[in-house]
Design an enzyme around this catalytic site. Structure first.
Site, PDB file in Angstrom:
ATOM      1  N   TYR A   7      31.890  34.419  48.755  1.00 58.45           N
ATOM      2  CA  TYR A   7      32.241  33.031  49.047  1.00 58.45           C
ATOM      3  C   TYR A   7      33.002  32.867  50.358  1.00 58.45           C
ATOM      4  O   TYR A   7      33.395  31.761  50.708  1.00 58.45           O
ATOM      5  CB  TYR A   7      33.074  32.454  47.893  1.00 58.45           C
ATOM      6  CG  TYR A   7      34.270  33.321  47.543  1.00 58.45           C
ATOM      7  CD1 TYR A   7      35.478  33.194  48.229  1.00 58.45           C
ATOM      8  CD2 TYR A   7      34.184  34.283  46.550  1.00 58.45           C
ATOM      9  CE1 TYR A   7      36.562  34.005  47.930  1.00 58.45           C
ATOM     10  CE2 TYR A   7      35.255  35.088  46.239  1.00 58.45           C
ATOM     11  CZ  TYR A   7      36.448  34.947  46.934  1.00 58.45           C
ATOM     12  OH  TYR A   7      37.512  35.758  46.633  1.00 58.45           O
ATOM     13  N   THR A   9      34.160  35.624  53.953  1.00 60.64           N
ATOM     14  CA  THR A   9      33.754  36.335  55.167  1.00 60.64           C
ATOM     15  C   THR A   9      32.552  37.253  54.971  1.00 60.64           C
ATOM     16  O   THR A   9      31.988  37.739  55.952  1.00 60.64           O
ATOM     17  CB  THR A   9      34.929  37.145  55.750  1.00 60.64           C
ATOM     18  OG1 THR A   9      35.305  38.167  54.823  1.00 60.64           O
ATOM     19  CG2 THR A   9      36.119  36.243  56.061  1.00 60.64           C
ATOM     20  N   LEU A  10      32.121  37.495  53.734  1.00 63.77           N
ATOM     21  CA  LEU A  10      30.920  38.299  53.482  1.00 63.77           C
ATOM     22  C   LEU A  10      29.637  37.465  53.433  1.00 63.77           C
ATOM     23  O   LEU A  10      28.544  38.018  53.353  1.00 63.77           O
ATOM     24  CB  LEU A  10      31.067  39.087  52.177  1.00 63.77           C
ATOM     25  CG  LEU A  10      32.020  40.279  52.254  1.00 63.77           C
ATOM     26  CD1 LEU A  10      32.381  40.769  50.867  1.00 63.77           C
ATOM     27  CD2 LEU A  10      31.417  41.398  53.091  1.00 63.77           C
ATOM     28  N   GLU A  76      37.716  44.783  50.351  1.00 64.84           N
ATOM     29  CA  GLU A  76      38.544  43.946  49.475  1.00 64.84           C
ATOM     30  C   GLU A  76      39.731  44.711  48.879  1.00 64.84           C
ATOM     31  O   GLU A  76      40.484  44.161  48.084  1.00 64.84           O
ATOM     32  CB  GLU A  76      37.688  43.350  48.351  1.00 64.84           C
ATOM     33  CG  GLU A  76      36.463  42.602  48.824  1.00 64.84           C
ATOM     34  CD  GLU A  76      36.765  41.352  49.649  1.00 64.84           C
ATOM     35  OE1 GLU A  76      37.950  41.027  49.883  1.00 64.84           O
ATOM     36  OE2 GLU A  76      35.800  40.679  50.058  1.00 64.84           O
TER      37      GLU A  76
END
Length: 135
Positions: A7, A9-10, A76
């Protein structure tokens, strides 16, 4: 084949997508129930549960090879169940397509970060970059 809801920066076209791109098998849009928070250069999500009135967070379901999940875990700062993780990795279902389910990285609470007034990191960034109201 591993499915992960992203949801921030990926997402495709965002700053950290290149980390997962080499391991990407497919991408589908999706939404989950939760709230987004502005952690500066990236968002964090806190889940809202299965309550149908809970806000929706827009994102993408990525299907990745196992190495893709390992690379996302590194980004993460997820070290495993019970570890001192920055984000927790939990199992979730899409709010509109229950057959779509997989992993998502979340915080347990907002950590004092300001909430986004919308459920889309991309829309929020556009508003922030334009110097206007944060959507």
């Amino acid at each position: 084949m591993i499915r992960v809801f992203v949801y921030g920066t990926l997402l495709q076209g965002e700053s950290n997508h290149g980390i997962v791109a080499p391991y990407l098998l497919s991408v589908r849009p999706g939404v989950v129930r939760g709230a987004l928070y502005d952690a500066g250069a990236y968002p964090a999500m806190v889940l809202s549960g299965e309550v149908s009135s809970a806000p929706l967070v827009e994102g993408e379901w990525l299907v990745v090879e196992p190495e893709g999940l390992r690379r996302m875990d590194e980004l993460e700062e997820y070290y495993g169940p019970g570890a001192d993780n920055d984000y927790e990795r939990v199992w979730i279902r899409d709010a509109l397509r229950e057959e779509r389910e997989g992993w998502v990285y979340v915080w347990r609470h907002s950590r004092g970060c300001p909430p986004l007034s919308c459920g889309s990191w991309r829309n929020y960034l556009r508003g922030r970059e334009a110097g206007g109201e944060k959507h």
